[in-house]
Motif scaffolding. Structure first.
Motif, short mmCIF file in Angstrom:
data_model
loop_
_atom_site.label_atom_id
_atom_site.label_comp_id
_atom_site.label_asym_id
_atom_site.label_seq_id
_atom_site.Cartn_x
_atom_site.Cartn_y
_atom_site.Cartn_z
N CYS A 167 40.38 41.94 38.23
CA CYS A 167 40.93 42.11 36.90
C CYS A 167 39.93 42.90 36.07
O CYS A 167 38.83 43.19 36.52
CB CYS A 167 41.22 40.76 36.24
SG CYS A 167 39.73 39.84 35.79
N ARG B 243 41.04 39.93 31.97
CA ARG B 243 42.36 40.43 31.57
C ARG B 243 43.12 41.01 32.74
O ARG B 243 42.56 41.66 33.60
CB ARG B 243 42.21 41.55 30.53
CG ARG B 243 41.49 41.16 29.28
CD ARG B 243 41.41 42.32 28.31
NE ARG B 243 42.70 42.91 28.02
CZ ARG B 243 43.57 42.46 27.13
NH1 ARG B 243 43.28 41.39 26.41
NH2 ARG B 243 44.73 43.06 26.93
N ARG B 244 44.44 40.78 32.72
CA ARG B 244 45.40 41.42 33.63
C ARG B 244 46.65 41.68 32.81
O ARG B 244 47.53 40.84 32.76
CB ARG B 244 45.79 40.47 34.76
CG ARG B 244 44.93 40.47 35.93
CD ARG B 244 45.53 39.55 36.98
NE ARG B 244 46.32 40.33 37.92
CZ ARG B 244 47.38 39.89 38.55
NH1 ARG B 244 47.85 38.69 38.35
NH2 ARG B 244 48.01 40.64 39.40
N GLY B 245 46.71 42.80 32.19
CA GLY B 245 47.83 43.04 31.27
C GLY B 245 47.57 42.38 29.92
O GLY B 245 47.85 42.93 28.88
N TYR C 75 45.88 33.47 35.84
CA TYR C 75 45.74 34.82 36.40
C TYR C 75 47.11 35.40 36.76
O TYR C 75 47.45 36.52 36.39
CB TYR C 75 44.84 34.74 37.62
CG TYR C 75 44.71 36.00 38.44
CD1 TYR C 75 43.76 36.97 38.11
CD2 TYR C 75 45.51 36.22 39.56
CE1 TYR C 75 43.61 38.11 38.88
CE2 TYR C 75 45.37 37.36 40.33
CZ TYR C 75 44.43 38.31 39.99
OH TYR C 75 44.29 39.44 40.74
N ASP C 76 47.91 34.63 37.50
CA ASP C 76 49.23 35.10 37.92
C ASP C 76 50.14 35.37 36.73
O ASP C 76 50.87 36.35 36.68
CB ASP C 76 49.90 34.08 38.85
CG ASP C 76 49.25 34.01 40.22
OD1 ASP C 76 48.51 34.95 40.60
OD2 ASP C 76 49.46 33.00 40.91
N ASP D 110 49.91 38.73 34.37
CA ASP D 110 50.47 40.01 34.80
C ASP D 110 51.98 40.08 34.59
O ASP D 110 52.61 41.05 34.95
CB ASP D 110 50.13 40.27 36.27
CG ASP D 110 50.25 41.74 36.63
OD1 ASP D 110 49.97 42.59 35.77
OD2 ASP D 110 50.63 42.03 37.77
N THR D 111 52.57 39.06 33.99
CA THR D 111 54.01 39.06 33.72
C THR D 111 54.26 39.61 32.33
O THR D 111 53.34 39.75 31.53
CB THR D 111 54.59 37.64 33.83
OG1 THR D 111 54.02 36.84 32.78
CG2 THR D 111 54.33 37.02 35.18
N ARG D 112 55.48 39.87 32.05
CA ARG D 112 55.85 40.39 30.74
C ARG D 112 56.73 39.40 30.00
O ARG D 112 57.69 39.77 29.36
CB ARG D 112 56.57 41.73 30.89
CG ARG D 112 55.71 42.78 31.51
CD ARG D 112 54.61 43.19 30.55
NE ARG D 112 53.61 43.97 31.25
CZ ARG D 112 52.33 43.63 31.32
NH1 ARG D 112 51.88 42.55 30.75
NH2 ARG D 112 51.47 44.39 31.97
#
Length: 143
Positions: A38, A50-52, A123-124, A127-129
């Motif tokens: 990330c 951060r991831r997104g 974490y998972d 990355d979603t919106r």
């Protein structure tokens, strides 16, 4: 007039001689790298992951409290509140986010499968919106 200390550029600079903070950072960093990595952002008081969007932060309460109970805190964001005595505090920051604070007294022991499982969930989810799906204005619909 003296200039303020420059902001740290690395986790090593941030945590300096704080062995617990540096140990926690290395465990969290290596764990996340194993999941695919990330972006990391080092600020004056924390390392953000951060991831997104941001999903976890390591920070030292010593910067804010005179006599902290621990040297380092792992904060992470989920969409629900965890019911665990390990969570020092959980704060709903929006309808979609609950931020959890877990004190790490012994990072090697405290960053166990349960806590790393929560971190993996954060974490998972980062990355979603889901923010975009929940906000009709993002899709051009009146809100």
């Amino acid at each position: 007039m003296s200039r303020p200390d420059p902001a740290p550029r690395t986790a090593e600079e941030l945590f300096g001689a704080d062995a617990a903070g540096l140990a926690a950072y290395r465990i969290v960093h290596d764990t996340i790298a194993g999941w695919g990595g990330c972006e990391e952002r080092v600020g004056r008081s924390q390392v953000g992951f951060r991831r997104g969007r941001g999903f976890a932060w390591l920070w030292s309460p010593r910067q804010y409290l005179k006599h902290p109970a621990t040297d380092v805190v792992l904060t992470f964001a989920l969409d629900h509140e965890l019911a665990s005595p390990r969570v020092k505090q959980a704060v709903r920051t929006s309808p979609l986010h609950v931020v959890h604070h877990v004190e790490l007294r012994d990072p090697a022991a405290d960053l166990d499968p349960e806590l790393l499982g929560w971190l993996r969930e954060a974490y998972d989810r980062a990355d979603t919106r889901d923010d975009q799906r929940a906000d009709p204005r993002v899709h051009g619909q009146p809100g």
